[in-house]
Design a protein around this motif. Structure first.
Motif, mmCIF file in Angstrom:
data_model
loop_
_atom_site.group_PDB
_atom_site.id
_atom_site.type_symbol
_atom_site.label_atom_id
_atom_site.label_comp_id
_atom_site.label_asym_id
_atom_site.label_seq_id
_atom_site.Cartn_x
_atom_site.Cartn_y
_atom_site.Cartn_z
ATOM 1 N N ALA A 94 44.233 12.480 40.839
ATOM 2 C CA ALA A 94 44.142 12.491 39.380
ATOM 3 C C ALA A 94 43.403 13.744 38.937
ATOM 4 O O ALA A 94 42.452 14.176 39.585
ATOM 5 C CB ALA A 94 43.409 11.247 38.877
ATOM 6 N N LEU A 95 43.873 14.317 37.844
ATOM 7 C CA LEU A 95 43.113 15.367 37.174
ATOM 8 C C LEU A 95 42.062 14.683 36.302
ATOM 9 O O LEU A 95 42.356 13.701 35.623
ATOM 10 C CB LEU A 95 44.033 16.219 36.304
ATOM 11 C CG LEU A 95 45.109 17.014 37.039
ATOM 12 C CD1 LEU A 95 46.065 17.656 36.040
ATOM 13 C CD2 LEU A 95 44.476 18.074 37.931
ATOM 14 N N PHE A 99 32.735 15.677 33.883
ATOM 15 C CA PHE A 99 31.725 15.021 33.052
ATOM 16 C C PHE A 99 32.224 13.716 32.440
ATOM 17 O O PHE A 99 31.435 12.919 31.923
ATOM 18 C CB PHE A 99 31.252 15.983 31.961
ATOM 19 C CG PHE A 99 30.594 17.208 32.530
ATOM 20 C CD1 PHE A 99 29.328 17.140 33.077
ATOM 21 C CD2 PHE A 99 31.265 18.418 32.556
ATOM 22 C CE1 PHE A 99 28.724 18.264 33.621
ATOM 23 C CE2 PHE A 99 30.684 19.549 33.105
ATOM 24 C CZ PHE A 99 29.404 19.473 33.651
ATOM 25 N N LEU A 100 33.521 13.505 32.502
ATOM 26 C CA LEU A 100 34.095 12.270 31.972
ATOM 27 C C LEU A 100 34.576 11.331 33.080
ATOM 28 O O LEU A 100 35.093 10.245 32.795
ATOM 29 C CB LEU A 100 35.275 12.597 31.042
ATOM 30 C CG LEU A 100 34.945 13.458 29.815
ATOM 31 C CD1 LEU A 100 36.213 13.762 29.033
ATOM 32 C CD2 LEU A 100 33.914 12.772 28.935
ATOM 33 N N THR A 101 34.401 11.740 34.324
ATOM 34 C CA THR A 101 34.848 10.915 35.444
ATOM 35 C C THR A 101 33.783 9.871 35.740
ATOM 36 O O THR A 101 32.656 10.195 36.120
ATOM 37 C CB THR A 101 35.096 11.779 36.696
ATOM 38 O OG1 THR A 101 35.973 12.858 36.360
ATOM 39 C CG2 THR A 101 35.730 10.952 37.797
ATOM 40 N N SER A 102 34.142 8.613 35.584
ATOM 41 C CA SER A 102 33.173 7.515 35.700
ATOM 42 C C SER A 102 32.906 7.152 37.160
ATOM 43 O O SER A 102 33.645 7.549 38.073
ATOM 44 C CB SER A 102 33.705 6.280 34.974
ATOM 45 O OG SER A 102 34.846 5.768 35.635
ATOM 46 N N ASP A 103 31.855 6.371 37.351
ATOM 47 C CA ASP A 103 31.580 5.851 38.692
ATOM 48 C C ASP A 103 32.774 5.064 39.213
ATOM 49 O O ASP A 103 33.115 5.147 40.401
ATOM 50 C CB ASP A 103 30.355 4.928 38.656
ATOM 51 C CG ASP A 103 29.052 5.680 38.446
ATOM 52 O OD1 ASP A 103 29.079 6.927 38.350
ATOM 53 O OD2 ASP A 103 27.997 5.008 38.384
ATOM 54 N N GLU A 104 33.380 4.305 38.323
ATOM 55 C CA GLU A 104 34.540 3.492 38.729
ATOM 56 C C GLU A 104 35.688 4.390 39.195
ATOM 57 O O GLU A 104 36.399 4.052 40.157
ATOM 58 C CB GLU A 104 34.999 2.605 37.577
ATOM 59 C CG GLU A 104 34.040 1.472 37.228
ATOM 60 C CD GLU A 104 32.806 1.939 36.481
ATOM 61 O OE1 GLU A 104 32.821 3.064 35.913
ATOM 62 O OE2 GLU A 104 31.810 1.190 36.463
ATOM 63 N N ASP A 105 35.883 5.539 38.535
ATOM 64 C CA ASP A 105 36.926 6.478 38.945
ATOM 65 C C ASP A 105 36.643 7.021 40.351
ATOM 66 O O ASP A 105 37.546 7.130 41.184
ATOM 67 C CB ASP A 105 37.032 7.643 37.960
ATOM 68 C CG ASP A 105 37.539 7.220 36.594
ATOM 69 O OD1 ASP A 105 38.310 6.250 36.527
ATOM 70 O OD2 ASP A 105 37.156 7.862 35.596
ATOM 71 N N VAL A 143 43.310 20.787 49.264
ATOM 72 C CA VAL A 143 42.120 20.857 48.410
ATOM 73 C C VAL A 143 40.871 20.417 49.152
ATOM 74 O O VAL A 143 39.756 20.612 48.654
ATOM 75 C CB VAL A 143 42.280 20.043 47.099
ATOM 76 C CG1 VAL A 143 43.464 20.531 46.299
ATOM 77 C CG2 VAL A 143 42.358 18.559 47.366
ATOM 78 N N ALA A 144 41.027 19.835 50.347
ATOM 79 C CA ALA A 144 39.859 19.569 51.175
ATOM 80 C C ALA A 144 39.161 20.873 51.546
ATOM 81 O O ALA A 144 37.945 20.907 51.755
ATOM 82 C CB ALA A 144 40.269 18.821 52.441
ATOM 83 N N ALA A 149 37.791 22.164 40.491
ATOM 84 C CA ALA A 149 36.929 21.602 39.456
ATOM 85 C C ALA A 149 37.641 20.520 38.657
ATOM 86 O O ALA A 149 37.016 19.582 38.165
ATOM 87 C CB ALA A 149 36.448 22.711 38.521
ATOM 88 N N SER A 150 38.955 20.641 38.541
ATOM 89 C CA SER A 150 39.721 19.696 37.726
ATOM 90 C C SER A 150 39.988 18.376 38.439
ATOM 91 O O SER A 150 40.509 17.444 37.835
ATOM 92 C CB SER A 150 41.063 20.322 37.333
ATOM 93 O OG SER A 150 41.815 20.657 38.488
ATOM 94 N N MET A 151 39.630 18.297 39.716
ATOM 95 C CA MET A 151 39.790 17.043 40.458
ATOM 96 C C MET A 151 38.720 16.967 41.546
ATOM 97 O O MET A 151 39.007 16.885 42.740
ATOM 98 C CB MET A 151 41.202 16.913 41.045
ATOM 99 C CG MET A 151 41.736 18.177 41.652
ATOM 100 S SD MET A 151 43.426 18.106 42.367
ATOM 101 C CE MET A 151 44.183 16.703 41.632
#
Length: 262
Positions: A94-95, A99-105, A143-144, A149-151
């Motif tokens: 997911a992109l 700062f908006l990526t939650s713990d649940e994400d 990406v490993a 930054a976007s994911m």
């Protein structure tokens, strides 16, 4: 090159579509029996039926289980107590604005991409070591090595897979068990193809694909999306006896996108 996987049983997690389905198909081509895994009875049945029509009865075997949640591995072990080849393909991406990526994400990303492989390896690898032969393969990502930054959560999960894979390889000394990772680049799955088409309405797909590469992977040497079958070819080789010397490795299958000599 004949890979000769006849008599081997492989489990490919999340194998009803995309890269997983391509891997399952290639392993069947090489003679293995393959356990087709998915969450949905419908999608698993459809995939098994299609592959049975192509390869004959008893070659494609169903496993309806969500291996991203605790207990999914027990369903697998009950149905198929012993396997020769484990391909940890289950994954999501997911992109997301950091700062908006939650713990649940973050938890969902790691549950799917990391914990699914950890639990299945813990379930099946010990018996491989006891028998002295087997294959464990993690499907990671380029990406490993080149975090984005976007994911950030996806990049971190794929880097974690590489660490786990190498750690498990350390357990194989003196056996013919190997543990490796494969790092695909952007691959032409239905989901990525759909995304490219959705953000380029009215543009011919071939042009949209080139635009995607030029904007997102300009360092690519093949300058196109990989085909799922191309990734599957690499996995099938690693699953075979031909790859006996490759252990604890991160095999790049990303078309030269990663600009490094190692």
């Amino acid at each position: 090159m004949e890979l000769n996987l006849s008599g081997k049983t492989a489990l490919v997690s999340a194998s009803t579509s995309g890269i997983g389905y391509a891997i399952a198909t290639q392993l069947l081509e090489e003679g293995a029996r393959v356990i087709i895994n998915g969450r949905s009875e419908t999608t698993v049945a459809q995939a098994v039926t299609t592959l049975t029509d192509r390869f004959g009865a008893g070659r494609a075997l169903p496993l309806i289980a969500d291996v991203s949640v605790a207990g999914g591995e027990n369903i697998a072990a009950t149905a198929y107590p012993e396997i020769d080849i484990l391909v940890n393909n289950m994954g999501t991406y997911a992109l997301s604005d950091f700062f908006l990526t939650s713990d649940e994400d973050w938890e969902r990303m790691f549950s799917t991409n990391v914990w699914s492989g950890v639990r299945l390896a813990r379930t099946y690898m010990k018996s491989m070591l006891e028998r002295g032969h087997g294959r464990v393969i993690f499907i990671s990502s380029e990406v490993a090595l080149t975090p984005m930054a976007s994911m950030a959560h996806y990049s971190a999960s794929k880097a974690t897979q590489l660490s786990i894979s190498r750690s498990l390889a350390e357990l194989t000394k003196g056996t013919a068990v190997t543990v490796n990772s494969v790092l695909p680049g952007p691959t032409e799955t239905e989901s990525l193809k759909g995304f490219i088409e959705s953000v380029n309405p009215g543009l011919a797909y071939a042009d949209a694909e080139r635009k995607f590469i030029s904007e997102n992977r300009p360092s690519s040497l093949i300058y196109r999306l990989a085909k799922p079958s191309e990734v599957a070819n690499v996995v099938a080789f690693l699953a075979s006896e031909r790859a006996a010397l490759i252990n604890g490795a991160a095999i790049r299958a990303e078309g030269g996108t990663v600009q490094t000599i190692a």
